[in-house]
Structures are given as C-alpha cells and as structure tokens.
Design a protein around this motif. Structure first.
Motif, PDB file in Angstrom:
ATOM      1  N   ASP A 169       0.925  -1.136  -0.346  1.00 43.77           N
ATOM      2  CA  ASP A 169       0.111  -0.003   0.063  1.00 43.77           C
ATOM      3  C   ASP A 169       0.970   1.400   0.254  1.00 43.77           C
ATOM      4  OD1 ASP A 169      -2.648   1.583   0.741  1.00 43.77           O
ATOM      5  OD2 ASP A 169      -1.432   1.929   2.138  1.00 43.77           O
ATOM      6  N   LEU A 170       0.964   1.883  -1.105  1.00 41.30           N
ATOM      7  CA  LEU A 170       1.599   3.150  -1.779  1.00 41.30           C
ATOM      8  C   LEU A 170       1.291   4.002  -0.646  1.00 41.30           C
ATOM      9  CD1 LEU A 170       4.242   3.951  -3.895  1.00 41.30           C
ATOM     10  CD2 LEU A 170       1.624   5.485  -4.897  1.00 41.30           C
ATOM     11  N   THR A 171       0.397   4.496   0.496  1.00 42.06           N
ATOM     12  CA  THR A 171      -0.094   5.823   1.191  1.00 42.06           C
ATOM     13  C   THR A 171       1.218   5.358   1.972  1.00 42.06           C
ATOM     14  OG1 THR A 171      -1.767   5.852  -0.424  1.00 42.06           O
ATOM     15  CG2 THR A 171      -2.153   7.157   2.218  1.00 42.06           C
ATOM     16  N   SER A 172       0.561   4.184   3.171  1.00 44.70           N
ATOM     17  CA  SER A 172       0.775   4.193   4.357  1.00 44.70           C
ATOM     18  C   SER A 172       1.971   3.739   4.816  1.00 44.70           C
ATOM     19  CB  SER A 172       0.627   2.622   4.781  1.00 44.70           C
ATOM     20  OG  SER A 172      -0.207   1.537   3.617  1.00 44.70           O
ATOM     21  N   GLN A 173       3.071   2.443   3.205  1.00 40.54           N
ATOM     22  CA  GLN A 173       4.370   2.632   3.111  1.00 40.54           C
ATOM     23  C   GLN A 173       5.131   3.513   2.412  1.00 40.54           C
ATOM     24  OE1 GLN A 173       3.598  -1.402   1.435  1.00 40.54           O
ATOM     25  NE2 GLN A 173       4.026  -1.996   3.437  1.00 40.54           N
ATOM     26  N   TYR A 174       4.698   4.265   1.889  1.00 35.66           N
ATOM     27  CA  TYR A 174       6.002   5.360   1.065  1.00 35.66           C
ATOM     28  C   TYR A 174       6.968   6.079   1.886  1.00 35.66           C
ATOM     29  CZ  TYR A 174       8.160   8.055  -2.514  1.00 35.66           C
ATOM     30  OH  TYR A 174       9.038   8.190  -3.990  1.00 35.66           O
ATOM     31  N   PRO A 175       8.238   6.618   1.635  1.00 32.21           N
ATOM     32  CA  PRO A 175       8.877   7.067   3.566  1.00 32.21           C
ATOM     33  C   PRO A 175       8.422   8.248   2.248  1.00 32.21           C
ATOM     34  CG  PRO A 175      10.351   5.986   0.784  1.00 32.21           C
ATOM     35  CD  PRO A 175       8.630   5.255   1.135  1.00 32.21           C
ATOM     36  N   GLY A 176       8.116   8.816   1.834  1.00 30.15           N
ATOM     37  CA  GLY A 176       7.911  10.526   1.225  1.00 30.15           C
ATOM     38  C   GLY A 176       6.504  10.863   0.911  1.00 30.15           C
ATOM     39  N   LYS A 177       6.638  12.112   0.803  1.00 27.66           N
ATOM     40  CA  LYS A 177       5.734  12.702   0.254  1.00 27.66           C
ATOM     41  C   LYS A 177       5.282  12.508  -0.832  1.00 27.66           C
ATOM     42  CE  LYS A 177       2.775  17.291   0.478  1.00 27.66           C
ATOM     43  NZ  LYS A 177       2.916  18.923   1.222  1.00 27.66           N
ATOM     44  N   LEU A 178       3.351  11.976  -0.597  1.00 24.35           N
ATOM     45  CA  LEU A 178       3.081  11.426  -2.145  1.00 24.35           C
ATOM     46  C   LEU A 178       2.176  12.441  -3.177  1.00 24.35           C
ATOM     47  CD1 LEU A 178       2.221   8.166  -0.931  1.00 24.35           C
ATOM     48  CD2 LEU A 178       3.689   8.755  -2.849  1.00 24.35           C
ATOM     49  N   LEU A 179       2.334  12.671  -4.412  1.00 22.62           N
ATOM     50  CA  LEU A 179       1.509  12.623  -5.316  1.00 22.62           C
ATOM     51  C   LEU A 179       0.048  12.023  -4.494  1.00 22.62           C
ATOM     52  CD1 LEU A 179       2.813  13.216  -8.638  1.00 22.62           C
ATOM     53  CD2 LEU A 179       2.351  15.062  -6.986  1.00 22.62           C
ATOM     54  N   VAL A 214       7.732   8.374  -7.214  1.00 15.85           N
ATOM     55  CA  VAL A 214       7.505   6.818  -7.478  1.00 15.85           C
ATOM     56  C   VAL A 214       7.833   6.115  -8.855  1.00 15.85           C
ATOM     57  CG1 VAL A 214       5.129   5.495  -7.958  1.00 15.85           C
ATOM     58  CG2 VAL A 214       5.359   7.824  -5.429  1.00 15.85           C
ATOM     59  N   ILE A 215       8.788   5.083  -8.518  1.00 20.95           N
ATOM     60  CA  ILE A 215       8.772   4.510 -10.050  1.00 20.95           C
ATOM     61  C   ILE A 215       7.554   4.372 -11.118  1.00 20.95           C
ATOM     62  CG2 ILE A 215       9.442   2.417 -11.262  1.00 20.95           C
ATOM     63  CD1 ILE A 215      11.271   1.835  -8.819  1.00 20.95           C
TER      64      ILE A 215
END
Length: 237
Positions: free
Chosen positions: A130-140, A198-199
């Motif tokens: 889950d990108l929102t809960s696991q990605y270490p940076g600020k997301l689009l 994000v890749i």
C-alpha cells in the motif's frame, strides 16, 4: 504478417448478466483496440495452470500484462498488511510463471500498472503493498478520481531509454493504483519516475521487458505518444 499479442485476462469475480455465473475472464476493450491500432492481433489469455505456460507461449509473439487486483505478498516473502486490497492468487501464479518463461525465452513483454508490478515481482523485485501507508516520502495523488482517460500528473523519462524514444520526456499520464514498484531486480532499470519519486517505468537493456505504471490503453485514442508505445512494443516482437 501481423504479430500475435497475448493479453492476460482479469477475472470478474461477481456473477454476470451474460452467463449468470461467476469468474468471467475479460480483457479491457481499449487495450484490445490499442493493439489492433498498433498493428497487432490481440488474443485473450485466461489463467491456466503454470505447467501449461510453455505450450501457450510458443504460439505468441509478445505478451501484455494489464492492470488488475493487488499482488499477493506471499510472492515477495511478506505477510499481508491491513491496507492490502483484493488479491487473486490464481492470476498471480499464472502471470508470474508466464513472465519468467517469456523472459527466459526472450519473448517481448509489456506491463501496465499491475502488470509492471507483476513483472517486477516475477523477476525478483518487490512492491509496496500500500503506497500511501508504506512510502517514505510525500506522495502525489496516485489514484485519481478524474475519468480514466484524463491525465493527472507528469512523469520524467530517462533520455537513455527505449521508453524515451517512444514517448519523450515530461509526459502527462493518468494514474489509478495504490501499489507500486519498491525494489527493482537485477536486469531491470528504472527509466521513469513521478515527481514524488515513485517508479513509473522500468525496462531491461534491449527493452524486451518494458513496463509502465500508468494506463496508456486509456490515453492512446487522443495521445499519439501513447499509441507509439504500443507500436514500438509490437515492433520488438
């Protein structure tokens, strides 16, 4: 002679009005039309036992892995987190076996959204469950509310890549995913990213393996760059 392009089928889990049964296999019509417009002959590939993959793949010139449900984290050696979505182990088993066999036999493959993630996992990489809960940076916003045929954010593209030759740089794309590639396996390189890091695209040295995180099948009708992505893929087959 036109090339035969297999498209792995998604599985509609509910009952349908057509056959009043569950588990109907289907492929997205915009993707079918995109392959035709690019000069290929599309063929739907429903999930079959992985032992039958060799016989299937011998009849194909190329394979497209489209979008669909989340990937079962067991294939990355992980347990499921609470925000994991619906998975379909049957499709995972088939597509992972198909991707590995295609790479071993050097049959060109193209991944779209989930397809990019499946290819990555099949070759030894991993994805964010889950990108929102696991990605270490600020997301689009990577799961747009806008209609799917409308682009919503930009991606950069490595100028030393086949993807750049097809679509250029600073490309405006659509986005509807909550998983994304986390670690890229040996043999693949990152060739596109969103502005948040994000890749968004990977390929191997000769682009016989190429994958994007967005949905070109919903953009090619009014974006010649996205149609070129399909044309160049078919040209490699």
């Amino acid at each position: 002679m036109s090339k035969i392009i297999g498209i792995t089928a998604d599985i509609f889990l509910g009952a349908t009005d057509v056959i009043n049964q569950k588990l109907m296999d289907f492929v997205p019509r915009p993707l079918v039309n995109g392959v035709i417009a690019a000069g290929g002959i599309p063929v739907s590939l429903p999930s079959i036992p992985k032992e039958e993959v060799n016989g299937l793949i011998a009849r194909l010139d190329g394979i497209i892995f489209p979008g669909g449900p989340d990937i079962d984290p067991i294939f990355m050696g992980e347990e499921p987190i609470p925000n994991l979505g619906v998975t379909n182990r049957t499709r995972d088993l088939f597509e992972i076996a198909l991707a590995r066999t295609a790479v071993a036999k050097r049959i060109p493959i193209l991944g779209i959204c989930r397809g990019a993630q499946v290819i990555d996992v099949a070759l030894g990489g991993s994805v964010y469950q889950d990108l929102t809960s696991q990605y270490p940076g600020k997301l689009l916003k990577h799961h747009q509310q806008s209609p799917g045929d409308q682009p919503t954010h930009f991606v950069s593209v490595d100028h030393d890549s086949q993807l750049f030759k097809s679509i250029g740089d600073n490309v405006f794309v659509n986005s509807r995913h909550h998983q994304a590639i986390k670690n890229v396996p040996e043999g693949l390189k990152v060739v596109s990213k969103a502005t948040d890091g994000v890749i968004e695209g990977v390929e191997n040295e000769d682009a016989t393996v190429q994958a994007v995180q967005w949905h070109p099948e919903n953009l090619w009708q009014h974006d010649s760059q996205q149609l070129q992505l399909f044309k160049d893929f078919i040209a490699r087959t």
